[in-house]
Design a protein around this motif. Structure first.
Motif, short mmCIF file in Angstrom:
data_model
loop_
_atom_site.label_atom_id
_atom_site.label_comp_id
_atom_site.label_asym_id
_atom_site.label_seq_id
_atom_site.Cartn_x
_atom_site.Cartn_y
_atom_site.Cartn_z
N GLU A 93 0.85 -1.20 0.00
CA GLU A 93 0.00 0.00 0.00
C GLU A 93 0.88 1.24 0.00
OE1 GLU A 93 -2.72 2.42 3.23
OE2 GLU A 93 -2.82 0.23 3.27
N ILE A 94 0.45 2.26 -0.75
CA ILE A 94 1.04 3.58 -0.63
C ILE A 94 -0.07 4.54 -0.25
CG2 ILE A 94 2.92 3.14 -2.24
CD1 ILE A 94 1.39 4.60 -4.38
N TRP A 131 -14.36 5.28 -2.76
CA TRP A 131 -13.51 4.31 -3.43
C TRP A 131 -13.63 4.45 -4.94
CZ3 TRP A 131 -16.91 1.02 -0.01
CH2 TRP A 131 -16.37 0.89 1.28
N VAL A 132 -12.52 4.37 -5.63
CA VAL A 132 -12.54 4.33 -7.09
C VAL A 132 -11.52 3.29 -7.56
CG1 VAL A 132 -13.26 6.73 -7.41
CG2 VAL A 132 -10.82 6.18 -7.34
N LEU A 158 -6.86 0.23 -6.71
CA LEU A 158 -7.99 0.76 -5.95
C LEU A 158 -7.49 1.92 -5.11
CD1 LEU A 158 -9.93 -2.41 -4.74
CD2 LEU A 158 -10.65 -0.75 -6.42
N HIS A 159 -8.27 3.00 -5.12
CA HIS A 159 -7.86 4.24 -4.45
C HIS A 159 -9.00 4.67 -3.54
CE1 HIS A 159 -5.91 8.47 -5.06
NE2 HIS A 159 -6.41 8.36 -3.85
N ILE A 208 -3.73 3.54 -1.65
CA ILE A 208 -3.76 2.95 -2.98
C ILE A 208 -3.18 1.54 -2.89
CG2 ILE A 208 -2.93 3.15 -5.37
CD1 ILE A 208 -2.56 6.22 -4.69
N TRP A 209 -3.91 0.57 -3.48
CA TRP A 209 -3.48 -0.82 -3.52
C TRP A 209 -3.60 -1.37 -4.93
CZ3 TRP A 209 -7.33 1.04 -0.38
CH2 TRP A 209 -7.12 1.07 1.00
#
Length: 262
Positions: free
Chosen positions: A148-149, A193-194, A215-216, A235-236
């Motif tokens: 994740e970041i 979520w987007v 996914l953000h 973000i993943w």
């Protein structure tokens, strides 16, 4: 230590699923390991076979386990990590740990930057106003893989001039630190979520295949007074996570705060 069944007042099959899920997440049931036979599990939990199979069905739908015809049911080798947003704050308040305590946290930046447009809008501050920004990378503790970041945006009048401007991991969940500094409590949160294609930098740092989405989630947390205490984004890689939202369904009609399009 193996426990018979998670405590609670929900249906038995949910509590069985909760127990087995916890054992998978803790590593007690390791990736690739076969689950005990159905007869052993029904005896352990004191339930009938249909109830047990309902619990197993939940874990299968969540991507935690897989059934191999004629052999048995196994913990998946590469399972999706689960984010249960409604459970995160309560757990962190209870154990005083980081929200993502299972990861190795690395703070790659801490300091002041002009707030992005969506942050200035949510915080109701002027364009170009500085906020305290903390950027993080979360890695798997065993493999070292980046999972994740993310970044957190904090009001300068609360976080400015404090240890939150230092690139070190905080001693407990960031929201608990912000509550201590502000004297206010987080009372309302909104997650948006987007799914999108990654930027070139994101694709490179995650080592994603061409066309692989991310996914953000943008998380906005407010105090009782309505002011924003934190905006964070995470973000993943989309194939590594699963968002789960469990809630009660009202028996009678209720006017929604906002309509759902889907």
């Amino acid at each position: 230590m193996t426990v018979p069944m998670a405590a609670g007042r929900g249906p038995k099959y949910h509590r069985i699923a909760d127990t087995l899920r916890a054992e998978i997440q803790s590593g007690e049931l390791e990736p690739g390991k076969q689950l005990p036979a159905e007869t052993a599990l029904t005896s352990r939990f004191g339930v009938a076979l249909p109830t047990l199979r309902q619990a197993i069905g939940i874990l299968r739908a969540e991507g935690l386990i897989e059934s191999r015809h004629g052999i048995g049911t196994f913990v998946k080798e590469a399972r999706r990590r689960q984010r249960r947003s409604r459970n995160r704050y309560g757990r962190a308040r209870d154990d005083q740990q980081l929200l993502s305590a299972d990861f190795e946290h690395r703070i790659v930046f801490a300091g002041r930057e002009p707030a992005p447009p969506y942050v200035t809008e949510a915080m109701e501050i002027e364009s170009g106003t500085e906020v305290v920004v903390r950027r993080r990378h979360l890695h798997d503790k065993t493999t070292g893989q980046l999972e994740e970041i993310g970044a957190s945006y904090l009001p300068v009048d609360i976080a400015g001039g404090t240890f939150l401007e230092q690139p070190t991991v905080v001693p407990k969940a960031l929201f608990l630190c912000m509550e201590d500094l502000s004297g206010q409590q987080y009372t309302h949160a909104r997650d948006a979520w987007v799914s999108r294609l990654p930027t070139a930098g994101e694709a490179d740092i995650f080592n994603l295949a061409p066309g692989a989405p991310v996914l953000h989630v943008t998380h906005t947390a407010r105090a009782a007074e309505g002011n924003v205490l934190e905006i964070s984004e995470s973000i993943w890689p989309a194939d590594r996570v699963m968002f789960i939202d469990e809630y009660e369904i009202p028996e009678h009609g209720q006017a929604p705060e906002a309509r759902s399009d889907i």
